[in-house]
Design an enzyme around this catalytic site. Sequence first.
Site, PDB file in Angstrom:
ATOM      1  N   LYS A 182       0.908  -1.259   0.035  1.00 41.17           N
ATOM      2  CA  LYS A 182      -0.054  -0.138  -0.108  1.00 41.17           C
ATOM      3  C   LYS A 182       0.775   1.285  -0.220  1.00 41.17           C
ATOM      4  CE  LYS A 182      -3.240   2.689   2.928  1.00 41.17           C
ATOM      5  NZ  LYS A 182      -3.981   2.643   4.093  1.00 41.17           N
ATOM      6  N   ASP A 191      -2.703  10.230   3.841  1.00 40.51           N
ATOM      7  CA  ASP A 191      -4.044   9.769   4.048  1.00 40.51           C
ATOM      8  C   ASP A 191      -4.770  10.982   4.767  1.00 40.51           C
ATOM      9  OD1 ASP A 191      -6.402   8.601   4.324  1.00 40.51           O
ATOM     10  OD2 ASP A 191      -5.642   6.913   5.413  1.00 40.51           O
ATOM     11  N   LYS A 244     -10.173  12.871   8.209  1.00 38.04           N
ATOM     12  CA  LYS A 244      -9.688  12.441   9.486  1.00 38.04           C
ATOM     13  C   LYS A 244      -9.463  13.699  10.642  1.00 38.04           C
ATOM     14  CE  LYS A 244      -6.617   8.589   8.153  1.00 38.04           C
ATOM     15  NZ  LYS A 244      -7.442   7.537   8.876  1.00 38.04           N
ATOM     16  N   ASP A 279       1.638   6.171   5.681  1.00 37.54           N
ATOM     17  CA  ASP A 279       0.711   5.310   5.018  1.00 37.54           C
ATOM     18  C   ASP A 279       1.003   4.487   3.836  1.00 37.54           C
ATOM     19  OD1 ASP A 279      -2.124   3.969   5.540  1.00 37.54           O
ATOM     20  OD2 ASP A 279      -2.828   5.674   4.632  1.00 37.54           O
ATOM     21  N   ASP A 338     -12.254   7.050   3.429  1.00 31.26           N
ATOM     22  CA  ASP A 338     -11.170   7.093   4.517  1.00 31.26           C
ATOM     23  C   ASP A 338     -10.616   5.407   4.357  1.00 31.26           C
ATOM     24  OD1 ASP A 338      -8.905   7.391   6.006  1.00 31.26           O
ATOM     25  OD2 ASP A 338     -10.041   7.645   7.836  1.00 31.26           O
ATOM     26  N   GLU A 398      -9.426   3.797   1.994  1.00 33.54           N
ATOM     27  CA  GLU A 398      -8.939   3.877   0.828  1.00 33.54           C
ATOM     28  C   GLU A 398      -7.944   2.945   0.342  1.00 33.54           C
ATOM     29  OE1 GLU A 398      -7.736   5.528   3.083  1.00 33.54           O
ATOM     30  OE2 GLU A 398      -5.357   5.023   2.722  1.00 33.54           O
ATOM     31  N   ARG A 421      -7.899  -0.325   0.850  1.00 39.01           N
ATOM     32  CA  ARG A 421      -8.584  -1.316   0.105  1.00 39.01           C
ATOM     33  C   ARG A 421      -8.804  -1.284  -1.281  1.00 39.01           C
ATOM     34  NH1 ARG A 421     -13.002  -1.755   4.826  1.00 39.01           N
ATOM     35  NH2 ARG A 421     -11.161  -0.918   5.811  1.00 39.01           N
TER      36      ARG A 421
END
Length: 497
Positions: free
Chosen positions: A255, A260, A267, A278, A337, A339, A341
């Site tokens: 990933k 993020d 967030k 991230d 959020d 994201e 996946r």
Amino acid sequence: MDFELKSLSAAQAAQLPVDALLVLVPDTTATTRSADQTLTRLVAQAVAHQDLDSGVAKLLSCYRPEGFKASRVTLVRLGDGSPASVRKAVTAGMGALKQPGVQTLGLVFSLTDAGDDTVRAAMQACADASYCYTTTKPSAKARSVKRVVIGVTRAADVERGFAVGKAQVVGVEFAKEWANRPANHATPTLLGEAARKLGRHSGFKTDVLGPKQVEALGMGSFLSVARGSVEPLRFIVMHYNGGAKGSAPVVLVGKGITFDTGGISIKPAAEMDEMKFDMGGAASVLGTFAALAELRPAINVVGLIPSCENMPDGQAVKPGDVVTSMSGQTIEILNTDAEGRLILCDALTYAARFKPRSVVDIATLTGACVIALGGVRSGLFSPRDDLAQALASAGEKSLDLCWRMPLDDEYAEGLKSNFADMGNVAGRAGGAITAAKFLQKFATELPWAHLDIAGTAWKGGAAKGSTGRPVPLLLQYLLDQVEVAPVKPAGRKPAKA
Ligand code: BES
Ligand code: MN
Ligand code: ZN
């Protein structure tokens, strides 16, 4: 950091011309071994006068002790002598030797039995304890320890552990460097360039795809995450070909969200800076490739990194939007959020083209995994017992632990949607597992495993920074695959889990 492996008796260790000696003292043998040499005498006297307790990481530091070439000598207790205790002991010892004057260090195993795994653990602990990030903080004091001599009774016995240790340290430091860089110094474009450069220097092929090519592949899910950012997405494809031509590769998918914000489902502000980490999964794939380039094992490995920013914007994807993934399955994005996946699912579909022997994705995927396992073990998910077992034991061997989590189909209930084949979230309960269930829908034909490293990839607070995990686990898993030699015929459907 340069490592050197040397055969050294206890007597020779005292004569080693280094700035400091870190001597590993086993709990049991210190008083019984002959105490007629400089080093054994020092240890025997310290123990006799109760200045060196037994128990892992108990320390005694001496300055200019008689008969030693090194002006600083630190004795550290080894506990049971396991790799984990060696790591603890070396970490404590390095803490006592953190002086600018210590540029060369002797790490002395001459009083104890060294094995491949203990030598590797000592090297990693040594590197971790002296690591210092400087790229955007030039005023920081770069690591003072430049050269480490590992002294063991018989170097030939631990040559393999030493070689793996060297490669692992290179890999971990590569991962730390990229994960630690702030998001404006580690954009998807810069990650792509780093992968390219690594490939150029190490002789493996790297392709870096941009938005047009990703669109042509039909990766509508990945594209939807990138929409809110002015930074163009990158899809990085790396090929390490150390194995026989046609031998099925292991595919690693990392990933690579370089920042993020949560997107429209934004967030809270507190600690949002940590979302620069991230891309820890991506960093671990890059680091593993750096380690492969050092060690050159006979295996084929493909690295896939979908990378973009997750930003709120007038163009950003909105809650309720439905997108079509490369697999053809549609996804209702209920929370922007979730994201990770969304970018991983398209990379998993892409992975199938390599007819892989296994596919392992690595992702800072869920806060729920941090709640479940904390910072000690990564979450391990796989419907395949053999693969889960191989990854779990690679983690134990390399001291980079993970813990297997369940994948019962009931956990996927909450992913149902009235408007698409699935939603991208399923409520708060069991969040790490429902995220894995989402990914599993894109890996039904693959021997797949997922590592949720949200709790292990970095540390917060005063020690804020990347850990370089799970590079040790991944490297060990790949090395274990070299021994597993027989490659399953390509393209065969795995047994139903
Ligand atoms: N990158 C985060 C996961 C994360 C959060 C890792 C905090 C480490 C610390 C991921 O993209 C995310 O935001 N996940 C959401 C999923 C939720 C919306 C279902 C989460 O965990 O809150
Ligand atoms: Mn997120
Ligand atoms: Zn994320």
